[in-house]
Scaffold this active site. Structure first.
Site, PDB file in Angstrom:
ATOM      1  N   GLU A   1     -10.490   5.283   3.486  1.00 23.33           N
ATOM      2  CA  GLU A   1     -10.773   5.192   4.921  1.00 23.33           C
ATOM      3  C   GLU A   1     -10.566   6.547   5.593  1.00 23.33           C
ATOM      4  O   GLU A   1     -11.316   6.914   6.504  1.00 23.33           O
ATOM      5  CB  GLU A   1      -9.903   4.116   5.557  1.00 23.33           C
ATOM      6  CG  GLU A   1     -10.343   2.707   5.142  1.00 23.33           C
ATOM      7  CD  GLU A   1      -9.478   1.604   5.703  1.00 23.33           C
ATOM      8  OE1 GLU A   1     -10.028   0.604   6.178  1.00 23.33           O
ATOM      9  OE2 GLU A   1      -8.236   1.742   5.659  1.00 23.33           O
TER      10      GLU A   1
ATOM     11  N   GLU B   1      -8.727  -3.229  -1.492  1.00 22.69           N
ATOM     12  CA  GLU B   1      -7.881  -4.220  -0.829  1.00 22.69           C
ATOM     13  C   GLU B   1      -8.121  -5.665  -1.299  1.00 22.69           C
ATOM     14  O   GLU B   1      -7.155  -6.420  -1.453  1.00 22.69           O
ATOM     15  CB  GLU B   1      -8.061  -4.126   0.696  1.00 22.69           C
ATOM     16  CG  GLU B   1      -7.389  -2.935   1.344  1.00 22.69           C
ATOM     17  CD  GLU B   1      -8.265  -1.697   1.372  1.00 22.69           C
ATOM     18  OE1 GLU B   1      -7.945  -0.759   2.104  1.00 22.69           O
ATOM     19  OE2 GLU B   1      -9.288  -1.670   0.639  1.00 22.69           O
TER      20      GLU B   1
END
Length: 268
Positions: free
Chosen positions: A122, A142
């Site tokens: 990210e 994730e």
């Protein structure tokens, strides 16, 4: 305000030299994973750099050879939160204070030296230019631990690369190497690890060859107008745009071209 030439804050290093700020996450014992304290330090650094007009480019990286950043420190207190509690407390600026930040008007280069996973990827998605070692690995992993890439990973990736390529990563949590991410268009350049610094420097030099006011205007125009059509965006009188149009840089650029010499940018 000018930031001190070098500052060490806990496990994040900030070094500023010749207008280039290098931000290094140095938590090698956890592959440069970010805990709450590190996140706050990073947020503070970005805010500091926003107020320093002498900074013309930023390089963000991880210490060591193994990892850029593998996301949130799963050994830290944050993992005690439920998914809803984590979502409710999200930072508007995103992971590491950068992944969704829209107020830093200088180019950010991600120097990806190893694993860029979860929040680490990210951060990469929050950068403007990505230079990666051929050994680097990328992934929004994730889902493999029952979590979600809530700090921009899901929404940014699907907007930055072709839909099926993005979904192929998002729905599997798989890792992709630097060459594959380059083919998708997320990585600008892939080089052997021992050439990473020289490759980053080439990109920095090309940025520094441009007028500082023009570069800031470009960055601000892109980050502040993504919700508009191109025609609407053109008419928006953003502060950095107006400053660039009426700057000493713009006059110097024309003079230098006419005099057939390299420009000397006043930066204002």
């Amino acid at each position: 305000m000018s930031v001190a030439a070098e500052e060490r804050v806990d496990e994040v290093t900030l070094d500023i030299k010749d207008g280039v700020a290098t931000v290094t996450i140095d938590r090698q014992h956890v592959l440069n994973a970010v805990d709450a304290a590190t996140h706050e330090r990073l947020n503070g650094i970005w805010s500091l750099l926003e107020g320093d007009a002498s900074v013309r480019a930023v390089v963000v990286t991880g210490a060591g050879a193994r990892a850029f950043c593998v996301g949130a420190d799963m050994s830290a207190d944050a993992v005690d939160k439920t998914g809803l509690e984590y979502w409710a407390g999200l930072d508007p600026n995103g992971f590491g204070g950068l992944s969704l930040r829209t107020s830093l008007d200088v180019p950010v280069i991600a120097r990806v030296n190893g694993y860029a996973l979860g929040g680490g990827m990210e951060i990469v998605l929050g950068a403007d230019i990505v230079v990666a070692a051929s050994s680097a690995k990328f992934g929004l992993t994730e889902p493999r631990v029952g979590r979600l890439a809530l700090d921009g990973g899901i929404h940014q990736l699907v907007r930055r690369v072709p839909y099926t390529q993005a979904m192929g990563m998002l729905l599997t949590g798989r890792k992709a190497d630097a060459a594959e991410m380059h083919s998708m268009g997320l990585v600008n350049e892939v080089v052997p690890a021992d050439e990473l610094d020289s490759a980053v420097q080439r990109w920095v030099d090309q940025i520094l060859a441009c007028a500082p006011t023009s570069v800031r205007a470009v960055k601000q125009m892109v980050t502040q107008t993504s919700h508009l059509t191109a025609k609407e965006a053109r008419g928006l009188r953003l502060p950095a745009l107006m400053a660039a149009l009426d700057s000493e840089d713009s006059a110097e650029g024309v003079r230098a071209f006419q005099e057939k010499r390299p420009p000397v940018w006043p930066g204002r």
